[in-house]
Design a protein around this motif. Structure first.
Motif, PDB file in Angstrom:
ATOM      1  N   TYR A 137       2.209   1.965 -52.954  1.00  0.00           N
ATOM      2  CA  TYR A 137       3.331   1.116 -52.525  1.00  0.00           C
ATOM      3  C   TYR A 137       3.852   0.280 -53.697  1.00  0.00           C
ATOM      4  O   TYR A 137       5.060   0.154 -53.894  1.00  0.00           O
ATOM      5  CB  TYR A 137       2.925   0.184 -51.380  1.00  0.00           C
ATOM      6  CG  TYR A 137       3.189   0.735 -50.005  1.00  0.00           C
ATOM      7  CD1 TYR A 137       4.468   0.740 -49.469  1.00  0.00           C
ATOM      8  CD2 TYR A 137       2.157   1.229 -49.223  1.00  0.00           C
ATOM      9  CE1 TYR A 137       4.718   1.229 -48.194  1.00  0.00           C
ATOM     10  CE2 TYR A 137       2.384   1.715 -47.951  1.00  0.00           C
ATOM     11  CZ  TYR A 137       3.676   1.712 -47.440  1.00  0.00           C
ATOM     12  OH  TYR A 137       3.912   2.200 -46.185  1.00  0.00           O
ATOM     13  N   TYR A 166      -0.126  -8.563 -47.991  1.00  0.00           N
ATOM     14  CA  TYR A 166       0.024  -8.385 -46.541  1.00  0.00           C
ATOM     15  C   TYR A 166      -0.550  -7.040 -46.077  1.00  0.00           C
ATOM     16  O   TYR A 166      -1.345  -6.999 -45.132  1.00  0.00           O
ATOM     17  CB  TYR A 166       1.493  -8.498 -46.151  1.00  0.00           C
ATOM     18  CG  TYR A 166       1.791  -8.049 -44.752  1.00  0.00           C
ATOM     19  CD1 TYR A 166       1.453  -8.848 -43.663  1.00  0.00           C
ATOM     20  CD2 TYR A 166       2.396  -6.821 -44.503  1.00  0.00           C
ATOM     21  CE1 TYR A 166       1.717  -8.433 -42.367  1.00  0.00           C
ATOM     22  CE2 TYR A 166       2.661  -6.399 -43.220  1.00  0.00           C
ATOM     23  CZ  TYR A 166       2.316  -7.205 -42.151  1.00  0.00           C
ATOM     24  OH  TYR A 166       2.571  -6.779 -40.866  1.00  0.00           O
ATOM     25  N   ILE A 167      -0.176  -5.955 -46.759  1.00  0.00           N
ATOM     26  CA  ILE A 167      -0.641  -4.648 -46.270  1.00  0.00           C
ATOM     27  C   ILE A 167      -2.137  -4.462 -46.467  1.00  0.00           C
ATOM     28  O   ILE A 167      -2.772  -3.737 -45.702  1.00  0.00           O
ATOM     29  CB  ILE A 167       0.157  -3.453 -46.864  1.00  0.00           C
ATOM     30  CG1 ILE A 167      -0.052  -3.314 -48.370  1.00  0.00           C
ATOM     31  CG2 ILE A 167       1.628  -3.549 -46.497  1.00  0.00           C
ATOM     32  CD1 ILE A 167       0.529  -2.035 -48.956  1.00  0.00           C
ATOM     33  N   GLN A 168      -2.707  -5.121 -47.464  1.00  0.00           N
ATOM     34  CA  GLN A 168      -4.152  -5.008 -47.668  1.00  0.00           C
ATOM     35  C   GLN A 168      -4.923  -5.957 -46.750  1.00  0.00           C
ATOM     36  O   GLN A 168      -5.852  -5.534 -46.063  1.00  0.00           O
ATOM     37  CB  GLN A 168      -4.512  -5.302 -49.123  1.00  0.00           C
ATOM     38  CG  GLN A 168      -4.143  -4.194 -50.076  1.00  0.00           C
ATOM     39  CD  GLN A 168      -4.615  -4.486 -51.488  1.00  0.00           C
ATOM     40  OE1 GLN A 168      -4.154  -5.422 -52.125  1.00  0.00           O
ATOM     41  NE2 GLN A 168      -5.528  -3.667 -51.963  1.00  0.00           N
ATOM     42  N   ASP A 169      -4.540  -7.225 -46.745  1.00  0.00           N
ATOM     43  CA  ASP A 169      -5.327  -8.240 -46.033  1.00  0.00           C
ATOM     44  C   ASP A 169      -5.068  -8.269 -44.528  1.00  0.00           C
ATOM     45  O   ASP A 169      -5.995  -8.473 -43.750  1.00  0.00           O
ATOM     46  CB  ASP A 169      -5.056  -9.625 -46.617  1.00  0.00           C
ATOM     47  CG  ASP A 169      -5.518  -9.747 -48.059  1.00  0.00           C
ATOM     48  OD1 ASP A 169      -6.215  -8.841 -48.550  1.00  0.00           O
ATOM     49  OD2 ASP A 169      -5.173 -10.758 -48.694  1.00  0.00           O
ATOM     50  N   ILE A 170      -3.837  -8.086 -44.127  1.00  0.00           N
ATOM     51  CA  ILE A 170      -3.489  -8.183 -42.709  1.00  0.00           C
ATOM     52  C   ILE A 170      -3.520  -6.819 -42.030  1.00  0.00           C
ATOM     53  O   ILE A 170      -4.098  -6.659 -40.953  1.00  0.00           O
ATOM     54  CB  ILE A 170      -2.098  -8.836 -42.522  1.00  0.00           C
ATOM     55  CG1 ILE A 170      -2.012 -10.195 -43.215  1.00  0.00           C
ATOM     56  CG2 ILE A 170      -1.719  -8.922 -41.040  1.00  0.00           C
ATOM     57  CD1 ILE A 170      -2.998 -11.234 -42.736  1.00  0.00           C
ATOM     58  N   LYS A 171      -2.910  -5.837 -42.681  1.00  0.00           N
ATOM     59  CA  LYS A 171      -2.819  -4.514 -42.072  1.00  0.00           C
ATOM     60  C   LYS A 171      -4.027  -3.625 -42.372  1.00  0.00           C
ATOM     61  O   LYS A 171      -4.238  -2.619 -41.711  1.00  0.00           O
ATOM     62  CB  LYS A 171      -1.544  -3.801 -42.534  1.00  0.00           C
ATOM     63  CG  LYS A 171      -0.252  -4.525 -42.151  1.00  0.00           C
ATOM     64  CD  LYS A 171      -0.070  -4.638 -40.659  1.00  0.00           C
ATOM     65  CE  LYS A 171       0.480  -3.365 -40.097  1.00  0.00           C
ATOM     66  NZ  LYS A 171       0.730  -3.414 -38.659  1.00  0.00           N
ATOM     67  N   GLY A 172      -4.805  -3.964 -43.380  1.00  0.00           N
ATOM     68  CA  GLY A 172      -6.018  -3.212 -43.695  1.00  0.00           C
ATOM     69  C   GLY A 172      -5.791  -1.899 -44.421  1.00  0.00           C
ATOM     70  O   GLY A 172      -6.632  -1.007 -44.367  1.00  0.00           O
ATOM     71  N   TYR A 173      -4.661  -1.776 -45.117  1.00  0.00           N
ATOM     72  CA  TYR A 173      -4.390  -0.542 -45.866  1.00  0.00           C
ATOM     73  C   TYR A 173      -5.382  -0.408 -47.023  1.00  0.00           C
ATOM     74  O   TYR A 173      -5.863  -1.399 -47.567  1.00  0.00           O
ATOM     75  CB  TYR A 173      -2.976  -0.542 -46.418  1.00  0.00           C
ATOM     76  CG  TYR A 173      -1.880  -0.333 -45.386  1.00  0.00           C
ATOM     77  CD1 TYR A 173      -2.081  -0.538 -44.023  1.00  0.00           C
ATOM     78  CD2 TYR A 173      -0.617   0.061 -45.782  1.00  0.00           C
ATOM     79  CE1 TYR A 173      -1.070  -0.354 -43.100  1.00  0.00           C
ATOM     80  CE2 TYR A 173       0.406   0.247 -44.863  1.00  0.00           C
ATOM     81  CZ  TYR A 173       0.166   0.043 -43.523  1.00  0.00           C
ATOM     82  OH  TYR A 173       1.173   0.232 -42.619  1.00  0.00           O
ATOM     83  N   SER A 174      -5.641   0.812 -47.412  1.00  0.00           N
ATOM     84  CA  SER A 174      -6.597   1.072 -48.488  1.00  0.00           C
ATOM     85  C   SER A 174      -6.030   0.658 -49.842  1.00  0.00           C
ATOM     86  O   SER A 174      -4.813   0.585 -50.020  1.00  0.00           O
ATOM     87  CB  SER A 174      -6.953   2.562 -48.527  1.00  0.00           C
ATOM     88  OG  SER A 174      -5.881   3.304 -49.087  1.00  0.00           O
ATOM     89  N   THR A 187      -3.495   3.133 -51.164  1.00  0.00           N
ATOM     90  CA  THR A 187      -2.192   3.022 -50.514  1.00  0.00           C
ATOM     91  C   THR A 187      -1.416   1.853 -51.104  1.00  0.00           C
ATOM     92  O   THR A 187      -0.219   1.968 -51.387  1.00  0.00           O
ATOM     93  CB  THR A 187      -2.357   2.844 -48.992  1.00  0.00           C
ATOM     94  OG1 THR A 187      -3.036   3.996 -48.477  1.00  0.00           O
ATOM     95  CG2 THR A 187      -1.016   2.689 -48.300  1.00  0.00           C
TER      96      THR A 187
END
Length: 64
Positions: free
Chosen positions: A37, A22-30, A33
């Motif tokens: 996490y 979710y944080i990579q694909d949807i939110k675009g986190y590196s 990061t």
């Protein structure tokens, strides 16, 4: 590892993986990061297992 422990481990791994996705694909986190996490969440799971027997993701609150 008995079946109950294996099931809990799989649940923990699945929840963490879904969050990381979710944080990579949807939110675009590196990627860095996401790695941080994942590490923090694994440590959190170990803390919960050591201090709150039988706790599940749905029962964890900030007041624990």
């Amino acid at each position: 590892m008995d079946a109950h422990i294996q099931k809990r481990h799989k649940e923990d791994t699945t929840m963490i993986s879904k969050f990381i996705t979710y944080i990579q694909d949807i939110k675009g986190y590196s990627p860095n990061t996401a790695i941080a996490y994942r590490k923090d969440l694994k440590q959190f799971v170990q803390f919960i297992k050591q201090n709150y027997e039988g706790a599940r993701w749905s029962t964890i609150t900030r007041d624990m």
